[in-house]
Design a protein around this motif. Structure first.
Motif, PDB file in Angstrom:
ATOM      1  N   ASP A 251       0.849  -1.191   0.000  1.00  0.00           N
ATOM      2  CA  ASP A 251       0.000   0.000   0.000  1.00  0.00           C
ATOM      3  C   ASP A 251       0.889   1.248   0.000  1.00  0.00           C
ATOM      4  O   ASP A 251       1.838   1.346   0.787  1.00  0.00           O
ATOM      5  CB  ASP A 251      -0.915   0.012   1.225  1.00  0.00           C
ATOM      6  CG  ASP A 251      -2.035   1.022   1.094  1.00  0.00           C
ATOM      7  OD1 ASP A 251      -1.742   2.227   1.228  1.00  0.00           O
ATOM      8  OD2 ASP A 251      -3.181   0.614   0.863  1.00  0.00           O
ATOM      9  N   SER A 252       0.592   2.181  -0.875  1.00  0.00           N
ATOM     10  CA  SER A 252       1.429   3.377  -1.026  1.00  0.00           C
ATOM     11  C   SER A 252       1.348   4.313   0.176  1.00  0.00           C
ATOM     12  O   SER A 252       2.153   5.239   0.290  1.00  0.00           O
ATOM     13  CB  SER A 252       1.028   4.152  -2.293  1.00  0.00           C
ATOM     14  OG  SER A 252      -0.347   4.508  -2.236  1.00  0.00           O
ATOM     15  N   GLU A 275      -8.772   2.773   7.067  1.00  0.00           N
ATOM     16  CA  GLU A 275      -8.784   3.178   5.654  1.00  0.00           C
ATOM     17  C   GLU A 275      -7.966   2.199   4.810  1.00  0.00           C
ATOM     18  O   GLU A 275      -8.384   1.808   3.715  1.00  0.00           O
ATOM     19  CB  GLU A 275      -8.221   4.595   5.519  1.00  0.00           C
ATOM     20  CG  GLU A 275      -9.094   5.668   6.179  1.00  0.00           C
ATOM     21  CD  GLU A 275      -8.490   7.047   6.034  1.00  0.00           C
ATOM     22  OE1 GLU A 275      -7.452   7.173   5.326  1.00  0.00           O
ATOM     23  OE2 GLU A 275      -9.037   8.002   6.616  1.00  0.00           O
ATOM     24  N   LEU A 276      -6.802   1.823   5.328  1.00  0.00           N
ATOM     25  CA  LEU A 276      -5.962   0.875   4.588  1.00  0.00           C
ATOM     26  C   LEU A 276      -6.666  -0.468   4.458  1.00  0.00           C
ATOM     27  O   LEU A 276      -6.670  -1.082   3.382  1.00  0.00           O
ATOM     28  CB  LEU A 276      -4.620   0.727   5.317  1.00  0.00           C
ATOM     29  CG  LEU A 276      -3.507  -0.042   4.603  1.00  0.00           C
ATOM     30  CD1 LEU A 276      -2.135   0.458   5.069  1.00  0.00           C
ATOM     31  CD2 LEU A 276      -3.600  -1.549   4.813  1.00  0.00           C
ATOM     32  N   ALA A 278      -9.854  -1.048   4.450  1.00  0.00           N
ATOM     33  CA  ALA A 278     -10.975  -0.961   3.515  1.00  0.00           C
ATOM     34  C   ALA A 278     -10.500  -1.068   2.074  1.00  0.00           C
ATOM     35  O   ALA A 278     -11.166  -1.666   1.219  1.00  0.00           O
ATOM     36  CB  ALA A 278     -11.720   0.356   3.741  1.00  0.00           C
ATOM     37  N   ARG A 279      -9.319  -0.491   1.800  1.00  0.00           N
ATOM     38  CA  ARG A 279      -8.780  -0.564   0.430  1.00  0.00           C
ATOM     39  C   ARG A 279      -8.433  -1.984   0.023  1.00  0.00           C
ATOM     40  O   ARG A 279      -8.447  -2.328  -1.166  1.00  0.00           O
ATOM     41  CB  ARG A 279      -7.556   0.338   0.302  1.00  0.00           C
ATOM     42  CG  ARG A 279      -7.846   1.814   0.342  1.00  0.00           C
ATOM     43  CD  ARG A 279      -6.639   2.630  -0.135  1.00  0.00           C
ATOM     44  NE  ARG A 279      -5.518   2.561   0.789  1.00  0.00           N
ATOM     45  CZ  ARG A 279      -5.315   3.410   1.795  1.00  0.00           C
ATOM     46  NH1 ARG A 279      -6.193   4.379   2.009  1.00  0.00           N
ATOM     47  NH2 ARG A 279      -4.251   3.284   2.578  1.00  0.00           N
ATOM     48  N   HIS A 280      -8.120  -2.823   1.003  1.00  0.00           N
ATOM     49  CA  HIS A 280      -7.674  -4.186   0.686  1.00  0.00           C
ATOM     50  C   HIS A 280      -8.688  -5.243   1.113  1.00  0.00           C
ATOM     51  O   HIS A 280      -8.378  -6.437   1.076  1.00  0.00           O
ATOM     52  CB  HIS A 280      -6.322  -4.462   1.354  1.00  0.00           C
ATOM     53  CG  HIS A 280      -5.215  -3.580   0.835  1.00  0.00           C
ATOM     54  ND1 HIS A 280      -4.497  -3.869  -0.292  1.00  0.00           N
ATOM     55  CD2 HIS A 280      -4.742  -2.378   1.292  1.00  0.00           C
ATOM     56  CE1 HIS A 280      -3.598  -2.913  -0.513  1.00  0.00           C
ATOM     57  NE2 HIS A 280      -3.732  -1.992   0.433  1.00  0.00           N
TER      58      HIS A 280
END
Length: 935
Positions: A251-252, A275-276, A278-280
């Motif tokens: 993750d960037s 947040e991280l 949720a992105r994954h």
């Protein structure tokens, strides 16, 4: 004399003023009454003024106080009492203690619209709160969702962002926390190894300051471009405690240069991780319960333990398994609950949220466009920052004291929302909610079972509606645009700014108008050391104690009657004994008001000391004594002359009237700029220096002997009348008492109270303003100071020596000639004359230079014994020289300390020069004539 007694700062006070030409009977019935200094001035100007007093219910703070009191006095918890009985206890406490704010306001002399007094739990406010909730819900701006919230485990409730204190820790720091049996060390970075699945010798080390959340880890994240971990992309790691497989995700958002470049992901307990995750597509796992203990998901070995006790157990387990890679000092910022002092946790909770993005954009635009003016203007930066990153507002609070949320759960109706979620309906009443439920489900309302949400709304929700609910909303929408400036008082400008933001957001959404166009954000009153006033520090100042005075014993009894625990009580009592060993002296209301107003509202926080208030009391006494003298001059049969017809009969009369006009101008400038210190300084200087020290002293001889000149009494009356009216907004009791004793003017009966008498405007007194005369008289005052300095140097206590003034400037000689008599009186000299330019100084006279080539000469012949006086001058010189040598030898410092050192050096050099000159005069005198003691 002590000024009449009669002040803490209200939770909410709404001050509105309208032009004097606008009156609407029946809408704002208290327009004749006003508030503190600015509003009194508006009222005296004829404006329509309204000050609505009010206070909020302070949900968290009040419930905590009552719970603590119940446990202390009866040994029962609120859960043992039950909700209804507990709320009765809170209302009982509110009736006994909740009126303190208003009683303090009355003591401060604030004349509010008391019949409009508001409390956020009153019926009217409750109706407004329910209406706002329902309207926002219908507009799609209020919704229920499971999200991370700030959670106080000690309070077992969600809290707002402004109730979180962020404490910076430089490294390992030990703290005692509520509910935790032992101190906890923060500021340590724990390095933990996550073994790579399938590679026995491979591992990824991550650093964490919160090892107690390890059971909630669902992944490890690295930056996609970090070459150290690219070979592990798509691989799994073993959880160091459970052995479960965790994905390693790229993750960037991960910062590869911080620590090892690898971070653990705990979506259920970190906003960034949420947040991280949720992105994954990572599923959060909650491992900390509402009460701060470890949840069942942690397993039997941790379940039920206090989270910081569990931390040590987790570290021990990591050591035993060989997966602990080290502990090191680590600076960090620790979030603490401002209400309880506990560490704030981020927990996933189903709560009610207000969508804020659009409302925040409107609030930001209101300030950017100038439609809303914030004063001081430096708050605009904070305003822009807040509203540029506003998140949805969690309004649920897990309390009993507050506005219960008007939302109802349909029991046994899962899936109605289409996703298997709980089904909730909102209504002003249960009947209205039942109708909404019937419409939603297609079933008769009587067959449905509803359970009302046990939570209450955030106190800020009802506080944000205050400008509207206090004036009749939702039954009627007050047209606040007809008013200009609005002033709001709160405890601390940051909290006030937050409150203003909520008011602007909800007000514009619900009513379509800004609640106000200006806001004055007052500074926080701190103690003299700059500390926030706190009961646990023992530095809280009750304004009534300053007004009436309080013995140390009384102050200590107040502490003991509070809810402090024994340790806090001991610390607070010791601090109180140190700060007020003899108690607090009686200062009076007017002195306290004047001292508070002498601090800039537009500057930083206000540091208040009792000694400063005591100094203001001395000023009150000075005004009182000045008026006593003036009353004696006027007598009983004095016939006042209309002020507009008053023409000064002497230069001194013209000068004091010009000073009066200048004071009115400065007061007006201070009020318009919202810088009250400009006004208080001008008034202090006028009364204390211009009137008392100069004018009264100059005219006393003429008023005490022989026939009185007609000019000074009329001038004194004019100065007293206008000066008291200028002073009234700051010292209403003293000004009222003295103004009522003044003889009535020739124009018929005057106003019944000084608070409704016309406030002197700069324009009304402009015809007396003579700046050039004031500038010229400053030269006279310079000469007076030089003469007094000479008298002090030669210790002429009773003698009245002759004086000569000399100047090469014809204009200056004319100034001196016009003021010869007051110059002699103020300089405590005998005959005063002029010495022609270029003429030699008389023998046996001392001289002192003035600026621009002028000088004063004072007779010493026969008044001073040189032989007796020279040793005294030598002793003084030796003492000053010793001080000078010490300062010179001191190593130069920097900044303000060095500036003060240089100032002291200059002062010592000047004083030594004066002593040398005085010694020279005495030696000349001794050489020219025999000593007065010689036969």
């Amino acid at each position: 004399m002590r000024s009449p007694r009669n002040p803490t700062s209200p939770s909410h006070c709404l001050l509105l003023t309208a032009p004097a030409t606008w009156r609407r009977p029946g809408t704002l019935g208290g327009c004749e009454r006003a508030s503190s200094s600015p509003s009194i001035r508006h009222r005296m100007r004829g404006d329509c003024v309204l000050w609505v007093p009010g206070s909020d219910h302070a949900g968290i703070a009040t419930q905590a106080v009552v719970e603590k009191q119940l446990w202390k006095e009866r040994g029962v918890s609120r859960h043992e009492l039950g909700r209804e009985d507990f709320l009765r206890e809170v209302w009982k406490w509110k009736e006994e203690k909740g009126g303190e704010i208003c009683r303090q306001l009355r003591a401060l002399g604030a004349s509010l619209d008391w019949d409009r007094e508001c409390f956020t739990m009153d019926a009217g406010s409750s109706v407004a709160v329910t209406e706002a909730f329902v309207r926002l819900h219908k507009a799609g701006l209020l919704y229920r969702s499971r999200q991370l919230v700030n959670w106080s485990c000690a309070l077992r409730s969600a809290i707002s962002d402004v109730e979180v204190d962020h404490r910076s820790l430089p490294g390992p720091t030990e703290l005692r926390l509520p509910g935790c049996p032992t101190p906890v060390t923060f500021g340590l970075l724990v390095s933990v190894a996550f073994p790579v699945d399938g590679e026995p010798d491979a591992e990824v080390v991550v650093g964490t300051t919160r090892p107690e959340t390890l059971p909630g880890d669902v992944a490890v994240a690295v930056h996609p471009d970090d070459a150290r971990y690219t070979h592990l992309h798509g691989r799994h790691l073993r959880h160091p405690l459970t052995g479960q497989l965790l994905p390693l995700v790229a993750d960037s958002a991960v910062q590869p240069h911080v620590g090892t470049g690898a971070v653990k992901v705990t979506p259920a307990h970190s906003p960034a991780d949420a947040e991280l995750g949720a992105r994954h597509g990572l599923r959060p796992q909650s491992v900390i319960a509402e009460d701060g203990t470890m949840a069942p998901a942690c397993g039997d070995w941790l379940q039920g333990l206090h989270r910081f006790v569990a931390r040590e157990k987790i570290l021990s387990a990591l050591r035993e398994r060989g997966l602990l890679r080290g502990l090191q000092s680590h600076p960090m910022v620790l979030p603490l609950c401002s209400r309880s002092g506990d560490v704030v946790e981020y927990l996933l909770k189903s709560q009610w949220f207000v969508r804020c993005r659009e409302m925040a954009e409107r609030a930001a635009q209101a300030v950017a466009s100038g439609a809303l003016e914030l004063s001081p203007s430096f708050h605009e930066k904070t305003w822009r920052l807040w509203f540029s990153r506003t998140e949805d507002w969690c309004v649920s609070r897990q309390l009993w004291w507050g506005h219960r949320i008007p939302a109802y759960l349909l029991v046994g109706e899962p899936g109605t929302m289409g996703h298997g979620e709980d089904c909730w309906v909102v209504g002003r009443t249960e009947a209205e909610a039942r109708e909404a439920a019937a419409e939603l489900t297609g079933r008769p309302g009587a067959e449905l079972t509803l359970e009302r949400d046990p939570d209450v709304l955030d106190t800020w929700f009802s506080s944000a509606l205050f400008p509207f609910s206090s004036l009749g909303w939702p039954q009627q929408t007050p047209d606040l645009t007809r008013f200009y400036p609005l002033s709001l008082l709160e405890t601390g400008s940051d909290l006030l700014l937050f409150w203003v933001g909520r008011m602007v957001m909800l007000g514009t959404q619900l009513t379509g108008q800004l609640p106000f166009s200006k806001v004055l954000l007052h500074a926080m009153v701190r103690d003299r050391q700059g500390r926030k006033m706190s009961k646990s520090l023992g530095n809280v100042l009750d304004p009534r104690d300053i007004i009436r005075g309080a013995e140390l014993q009384v102050l200590q009894e107040k502490l003991r009657d509070g809810n402090l625990d024994p340790k806090e009580l001991a610390i607070a009592a010791a601090a109180q004994r140190k700060d007020f060993p003899h108690g607090i002296p009686e200062c009076g209301t007017d002195a306290l008001r004047f001292a508070l107003c002498s601090h800039g509202a537009l500057a930083g926080d206000l540091h208040l000391s009792v000694s400063e208030v005591l100094s203001s009391r001395h000023f009150c006494n000075k005004v009182w004594n000045a008026l006593r003298f003036i009353f004696g001059v006027l007598g009983e049969n004095f016939m006042p002359q209309p002020a507009e017809e008053l023409s000064p009969a002497s230069p001194m009369d013209a000068w004091i009237l010009s000073r009066l006009a200048r004071t009115a101008r400065e007061c007006e400038r201070g009020f318009l700029a919202r810088e009250l210190p400009l006004a208080t300084h001008a008034l202090h200087h006028f009364w204390l220096h211009s009137l008392c020290d100069v004018y009264l002293e100059a005219v006393k001889p003429g008023l005490s002997h022989g026939p009185r000149p007609p000019g000074p009494p009329q001038v004194l009356l004019c100065c007293a009348d206008a000066g008291l009216r200028l002073l009234a907004p700051f010292m209403p009791f003293l000004a009222e008492e003295l103004w009522q004793r003044l003889p009535p003017g020739p124009g018929g009966p005057r106003a019944p109270s000084i608070s409704v008498a016309p406030y002197p405007s700069a324009q009304s007194l402009e015809h007396w303003h003579r700046p050039e005369l004031e500038r010229r008289f400053s030269r006279v005052q310079e000469a007076v100071q030089a003469l007094r300095a000479l008298r002090a140097t030669f210790q002429l206590t009773k003698a009245r020596p002759r004086v000569l003034l000399q100047s090469s400037e014809p204009g200056e000689r004319a100034v001196f000639e016009a003021f010869l008599e007051p110059l002699g009186t103020l300089g405590r000299c005998g005959a005063v004359g002029l010495l022609p330019a270029g003429a030699p100084a008389p023998s046996g006279w001392a001289q002192a230079p003035l600026s621009k080539g002028a000088q004063v000469h004072m007779e010493l012949q026969g008044l001073v014994d040189p032989q007796a006086h020279l040793p005294l001058l030598a002793a003084r010189r030796h003492k000053l020289q010793k001080q000078l040598d010490g300062l010179v030898a001191r190593t130069p410092s920097e900044g303000e300390a060095e500036a003060r050192r240089q100032q002291r050096l200059s002062a010592l050099h000047l004083e030594l020069s004066k002593l040398d000159q005085a010694a020279s005069h005495l030696q000349q005198l001794m050489a020219a004539s025999p000593s007065p003691r010689d036969p």
